[in-house]
Design an enzyme around this catalytic site. Structure first.
Site, PDB file in Angstrom:
ATOM      1  N   ARG A   1       0.815  -1.208   0.000  1.00  0.00           N
ATOM      2  CA  ARG A   1       0.000   0.000   0.000  1.00  0.00           C
ATOM      3  C   ARG A   1       0.857   1.269   0.000  1.00  0.00           C
ATOM      4  O   ARG A   1       0.572   2.220  -0.733  1.00  0.00           O
ATOM      5  CB  ARG A   1      -0.926   0.002   1.208  1.00  0.00           C
ATOM      6  CG  ARG A   1      -1.920   1.156   1.263  1.00  0.00           C
ATOM      7  CD  ARG A   1      -2.961   1.034   0.166  1.00  0.00           C
ATOM      8  NE  ARG A   1      -2.616   1.748  -1.051  1.00  0.00           N
ATOM      9  CZ  ARG A   1      -3.069   1.432  -2.251  1.00  0.00           C
ATOM     10  NH1 ARG A   1      -3.877   0.409  -2.415  1.00  0.00           N
ATOM     11  NH2 ARG A   1      -2.721   2.133  -3.310  1.00  0.00           N
TER      12      ARG A   1
ATOM     13  N   LYS B   1       1.997  25.208  -2.967  1.00  0.00           N
ATOM     14  CA  LYS B   1       0.758  24.559  -2.549  1.00  0.00           C
ATOM     15  C   LYS B   1       0.889  23.049  -2.773  1.00  0.00           C
ATOM     16  O   LYS B   1       0.281  22.472  -3.673  1.00  0.00           O
ATOM     17  CB  LYS B   1      -0.428  25.136  -3.302  1.00  0.00           C
ATOM     18  CG  LYS B   1      -0.645  26.619  -2.993  1.00  0.00           C
ATOM     19  CD  LYS B   1      -1.742  27.224  -3.839  1.00  0.00           C
ATOM     20  CE  LYS B   1      -1.908  28.705  -3.539  1.00  0.00           C
ATOM     21  NZ  LYS B   1      -2.930  29.359  -4.387  1.00  0.00           N
TER      22      LYS B   1
ATOM     23  N   LYS C   1       4.552  39.524  -1.406  1.00  0.00           N
ATOM     24  CA  LYS C   1       3.115  39.461  -1.639  1.00  0.00           C
ATOM     25  C   LYS C   1       2.408  40.594  -0.900  1.00  0.00           C
ATOM     26  O   LYS C   1       3.034  41.421  -0.249  1.00  0.00           O
ATOM     27  CB  LYS C   1       2.580  38.092  -1.226  1.00  0.00           C
ATOM     28  CG  LYS C   1       3.310  36.934  -1.933  1.00  0.00           C
ATOM     29  CD  LYS C   1       2.564  35.643  -1.855  1.00  0.00           C
ATOM     30  CE  LYS C   1       1.449  35.610  -2.865  1.00  0.00           C
ATOM     31  NZ  LYS C   1       0.781  34.295  -2.947  1.00  0.00           N
TER      32      LYS C   1
ATOM     33  N   GLU D   1       4.595  40.443  -6.235  1.00  0.00           N
ATOM     34  CA  GLU D   1       3.216  40.338  -6.690  1.00  0.00           C
ATOM     35  C   GLU D   1       2.675  41.736  -6.944  1.00  0.00           C
ATOM     36  O   GLU D   1       2.922  42.662  -6.159  1.00  0.00           O
ATOM     37  CB  GLU D   1       2.381  39.642  -5.624  1.00  0.00           C
ATOM     38  CG  GLU D   1       0.910  39.478  -5.994  1.00  0.00           C
ATOM     39  CD  GLU D   1       0.134  38.795  -4.882  1.00  0.00           C
ATOM     40  OE1 GLU D   1      -0.304  37.661  -5.081  1.00  0.00           O
ATOM     41  OE2 GLU D   1      -0.023  39.421  -3.811  1.00  0.00           O
TER      42      GLU D   1
ATOM     43  N   ASP E   1      -1.132  39.228 -10.641  1.00  0.00           N
ATOM     44  CA  ASP E   1      -2.174  38.514  -9.916  1.00  0.00           C
ATOM     45  C   ASP E   1      -3.551  38.837 -10.456  1.00  0.00           C
ATOM     46  O   ASP E   1      -4.031  39.969 -10.349  1.00  0.00           O
ATOM     47  CB  ASP E   1      -2.090  38.866  -8.425  1.00  0.00           C
ATOM     48  CG  ASP E   1      -3.103  38.101  -7.593  1.00  0.00           C
ATOM     49  OD1 ASP E   1      -3.269  36.891  -7.859  1.00  0.00           O
ATOM     50  OD2 ASP E   1      -3.717  38.698  -6.695  1.00  0.00           O
TER      51      ASP E   1
END
Length: 280
Positions: free
Chosen positions: A101, A136, A168, A197, A218
């Protein structure tokens, strides 16, 4: 195999954690088998895919019992057809079943990332735009997933917060503006990429004037992206992000941006269907 695979130590650490999670104090079901029992199996892919995860698969069985052998017919980055055999695994039955597994979990997950990445990359063919991943990723599997992106033909953005600077919105607020944040970044870390950004053409101009090497555009509209490309005229790299899907990807690329980044290839994950079957 694509270059830049995680080190054997990184792979071993991933596998150690995965086996500890699954086995705990021991495989109670495998213990029902005779200690000298042996098995021979083959692994099959049930659907079209791009394969990734061979080092993790091998390490799973090596760690459980070095007497287990894996004979491969494919390598990372290869395209798979439905019902294609990937490899054969044979050796002590207890260890083989205990690792089944975990080994399959690694390749189904990483092949899922590689497969969707290949789909995105193919949509970009002929445009000059390059596909980037993001941070992410699944916790604890960042290096593995970023390797899978490369197996699918994509490219890696920064690995983490330590190897490049991406300023950011919240950084801008804390630093007092894009200009001050970019200039401070260039002073303190002149040897790494400094990217900012931006949410408007005015912010793009501010980032360029401050010396940022790349701007993350963005959620720009297609018209805004085209205007950003025209106004910067190659004087800085442009990365489009936001509302990036297989349906929108080509239109974004055709605006002339250098990069398109998306978290979908690592976080919207659909595992590939693999199965392990006994040989007669």
């Amino acid at each position: 195999m694509p270059p830049g695979a995680p080190s054997p130590a990184d792979v071993a650490d991933d596998v150690r954690r995965a086996l500890a999670e699954d086995l705990g104090s021991g495989d109670l079901t495998a213990d029902l088998l005779p200690s000298d029992a042996a098995l021979a199996t083959r692994v099959i892919c049930r659907e079209a895919a791009v394969f990734c995860g061979r080092p993790w698969f091998d390490e799973t069985f090596r760690r459980l019992n070095p007497a287990l052998t894996v004979a491969w017919s494919v390598d990372d980055g290869d395209t798979l057809a439905p019902d294609q055999e990937l490899c054969r695994v044979s050796g002590p039955a207890r260890a083989l079943l205990s690792g089944e597994r975990t080994a399959l979990n690694f390749i189904q997950t990483l092949s899922g990332t590689a497969t969707v990445t290949r789909q995105y990359v193919r949509r970009l063919e002929g445009t000059g735009a390059r596909l980037l991943d993001t941070r992410k990723t699944l916790p604890g599997l960042r290096l593995a997933q970023k390797y899978a992106v490369r197996c699918g033909g994509g490219e890696n953005h920064r690995l983490g917060l330590f190897d490049a600077i991406l300023i950011k919105e919240n950084h801008v607020s804390a630093a007092g503006g894009i200009g001050p944040a970019v200039r401070q970044a260039l002073r303190r870390h002149p040897d790494v990429l400094v990217e900012s950004e931006v949410e408007s053409l005015e912010e793009l101009h501010e980032a360029r004037e401050a010396g940022a090497q790349r701007a993350l555009l963005d959620n720009f509209t297609l018209a805004q992206l085209r205007q950003a490309v025209a106004e910067t005229d190659g004087r800085m790299q442009l990365e489009a992000s936001g509302d990036v899907t297989l349906d929108t990807l080509r239109d974004i690329a055709e605006t002339g941006v250098d990069f398109i980044s998306t978290g979908a290839i690592t976080k919207h994950l659909r595992a590939i269907d693999f199965s392990m079957r006994f040989l007669d």
